[in-house]
Design a protein around this motif. Structure first.
Motif: not given
Length: 281
Positions: A78-79, A181-183, A250-251, A266-267
């Motif tokens: 989220y940026v 996950s995407d990670f 993430g959430g 959120y980074l």
């Protein structure tokens, strides 16, 4: 033959170092000896004129220190997206403003200049891996994934069991994220990149040039001969390939623009600041 082999390594090994995964890319040699290349992976379906980015990687090449940092940015990060002047998932930047919008968003995120970029469809990696007669990868998780035609559970992988993957297997391994996950997927994509770099460095000059020809066929590029020679010496020395994925949390969070809870990533502020410092080196 020695001269031909040297040129082959210059052309092919360097290409993989700065852009990796899934295609050819556009590169400009910077005066500082550093290079930032944004790799945008898309997974657009037939008939789609607008698509989100499905994978984002930043390759930071530090010629002076013989280091390549490969940084994956989770697609749900989220940026702030300059094209729409609000915060959203970074994957949406491509849907709003294409390549330029994505570049602008990443430049704003890290306070850097993107020198060049590559945008490649995921499916293009099939041909590239097959040109190398496959790559060796040891899966870091156990799962099954659909094939390139969306047939469920066509390819299965077992954690810790080394596997020689052809292009279709490598694509399935790199795009999977449903079971974790995407990670985790970003890490798998980096594993495939590393395997491709290792394989191409050990190949014959004939295979190298075949790979080079395949790359140019599936890509749009303005990569010139002098650009290549600007970083060619890295192909003949030991270099460090460092891999990382954007750290964060993430959430489900409420999004005021959409008026509902959405999955967002959120980074971590500390990770972001440390990465900015690294990119200035």
């Amino acid at each position: 033959m020695k001269v031909l082999k040297r040129i082959g390594k210059i052309l092919i090994v360097f290409l993989l170092l700065v852009a990796c995964l899934y295609g050819f890319y556009k590169v400009r040699v910077s005066t500082s000896g550093n290079l930032n290349v944004l790799i945008i992976g898309i997974d657009a379906r037939e008939g789609e004129s607008v698509s989100r980015s499905d994978s984002l990687m930043l390759a930071h090449v530090n010629k002076n220190h013989k280091i390549v940092d490969l940084i994956s940015i989770p697609r749900d990060s989220y940026v702030y997206i300059p094209a729409v002047d609000r915060e959203e998932k970074i994957t949406h930047a491509h849907a709003y403003a294409g390549i330029e919008g994505t570049i602008e968003t990443v430049e704003n995120l890290f306070d850097i200049q993107i020198d060049k970029y590559v945008e490649v469809d995921f499916t293009k990696m099939i041909a590239l891996v097959d040109t190398l007669d496959g790559i060796d990868v040891t899966p870091t998780a156990t799962f099954c994934e659909q094939d390139e035609n969306d047939q469920a559970d066509s390819y299965c992988f077992t954690e810790g069991e080394k596997e020689h993957m052809d292009g279709k297997n490598a694509l399935a391994y790199a795009r999977h994220r449903k079971s974790d996950s995407d990670f985790a997927r970003a890490k798998r994509q980096q594993e495939v990149i590393k395997a491709m770099v290792s394989k191409v460095k050990s190949e014959s000059v004939v295979t190298m040039f075949n790979f080079y020809q395949d790359v140019t066929k599936i890509s749009d590029t303005d990569f010139g001969v002098w650009d290549i020679f600007g970083y060619a010496d890295m192909a003949f020395h030991d270099f460090e390939l460092r891999q990382s994925v954007g750290e964060g949390e993430g959430g489900m969070f409420y999004d005021a623009y959409y008026g509902q809870n959405l999955w967002q990533y959120y980074l971590n502020d500390a990770w972001l600041e440390n990465t900015k410092i690294l990119l200035q080196e």
